[in-house]
Motif scaffolding. Structure first.
Motif, mmCIF file in Angstrom:
data_model
loop_
_atom_site.group_PDB
_atom_site.id
_atom_site.type_symbol
_atom_site.label_atom_id
_atom_site.label_comp_id
_atom_site.label_asym_id
_atom_site.label_seq_id
_atom_site.Cartn_x
_atom_site.Cartn_y
_atom_site.Cartn_z
ATOM 1 N N SER A 8 0.796 -1.231 0.000
ATOM 2 C CA SER A 8 0.000 0.000 0.000
ATOM 3 C C SER A 8 0.827 1.279 0.000
ATOM 4 C CB SER A 8 -0.968 0.010 1.180
ATOM 5 O OG SER A 8 -0.282 0.225 2.392
ATOM 6 N N ASP A 53 0.322 5.289 -0.637
ATOM 7 C CA ASP A 53 0.847 5.865 -1.870
ATOM 8 C C ASP A 53 0.439 5.073 -3.109
ATOM 9 O OD1 ASP A 53 2.047 7.777 -0.308
ATOM 10 O OD2 ASP A 53 4.100 7.039 -0.592
ATOM 11 N N HIS A 54 0.117 3.811 -2.925
ATOM 12 C CA HIS A 54 -0.232 2.927 -4.040
ATOM 13 C C HIS A 54 -1.764 2.872 -4.153
ATOM 14 C CE1 HIS A 54 0.809 -1.136 -6.169
ATOM 15 N NE2 HIS A 54 0.232 -0.273 -6.967
ATOM 16 N N GLN A 110 3.837 1.600 -1.616
ATOM 17 C CA GLN A 110 4.780 1.636 -2.734
ATOM 18 C C GLN A 110 4.558 2.898 -3.551
ATOM 19 O OE1 GLN A 110 3.991 -2.024 -4.850
ATOM 20 N NE2 GLN A 110 5.751 -3.004 -3.905
ATOM 21 N N HIS A 140 -4.564 -0.009 -4.066
ATOM 22 C CA HIS A 140 -4.026 -1.163 -3.352
ATOM 23 C C HIS A 140 -3.828 -0.823 -1.877
ATOM 24 C CE1 HIS A 140 -2.945 -2.004 -7.544
ATOM 25 N NE2 HIS A 140 -3.084 -3.259 -7.197
ATOM 26 N N SER A 141 -4.677 0.081 -1.372
ATOM 27 C CA SER A 141 -4.517 0.544 -0.006
ATOM 28 C C SER A 141 -5.861 0.639 0.693
ATOM 29 C CB SER A 141 -3.841 1.920 -0.003
ATOM 30 O OG SER A 141 -3.725 2.416 1.303
#
Length: 173
Positions: free
Chosen positions: A41, A121-122, A43, A125-126
């Protein structure tokens, strides 16, 4: 004589132990600790190697003792959905800010007093404020300040906020 010397050694060890343990526990509880970051999450800021590598970060608890964080900080907090779990996210907005959300039930959210908006940041996917909304500052655990492991990634984490994630409006600026 050797027995007396052995007792003195044991007594010194035990008294040192009973001083060191409370000092260490207090330090870890109030000042700083380390933690392994798992998942994708955050990345590319953390764990850029994906699931194969985990960054280990220094969590500064002293920095957030007065709930003072700034936009762009990476923080550790108690998950609002599972109090047994700690999550690590970036602060996007603070109280009074109006943020544009990414997949939240409303397109814009005004952050209430005593709360913040956090995101990974991703995007996509968080599990973050886009799923659970503004987060109480009371759930703050620590601020991630440095990557400690792996050695090739040693660095100080700086507060960074992409232009497209900055609040649309801020009362405090």
């Amino acid at each position: 004589m050797a027995q007396l010397h052995g007792r003195r050694y044991i007594r010194a060890f035990v008294s040192g132990f009973f001083v060191a343990v409370p000092v260490t526990v207090t330090f870890l509880d109030r000042v700083a600790c380390i933690a392994r970051v798992e998942g994708v999450s955050m990345q590319p800021s953390l764990n850029p190697g994906g699931r194969n590598e985990s960054d280990v970060v220094l969590l500064n608890r002293w920095r957030i003792r007065n709930y003072e964080v700034q936009r762009g900080d990476i923080v550790s907090l108690v998950s609002p959905k599972n109090p047994e779990q700690k999550i690590i996210k970036r602060v996007i907005g603070l109280e009074g800010d109006i943020v544009k959300t990414v997949g939240h039930k409303t397109q814009y959210v005004r952050i209430p007093s005593g709360h913040m908006w956090v995101e990974g940041d991703h995007h996509g996917h968080s599990f973050d404020s886009n799923a659970f909304g503004p987060v109480s500052l009371g759930l703050l655990h620590a601020q991630a300040t440095h990557i400690l492991w792996p050695p090739n990634r040693w660095q100080k984490l700086k507060p960074v906020l992409l232009e497209e994630r900055k609040p649309l409006y801020s009362e405090n600026d």
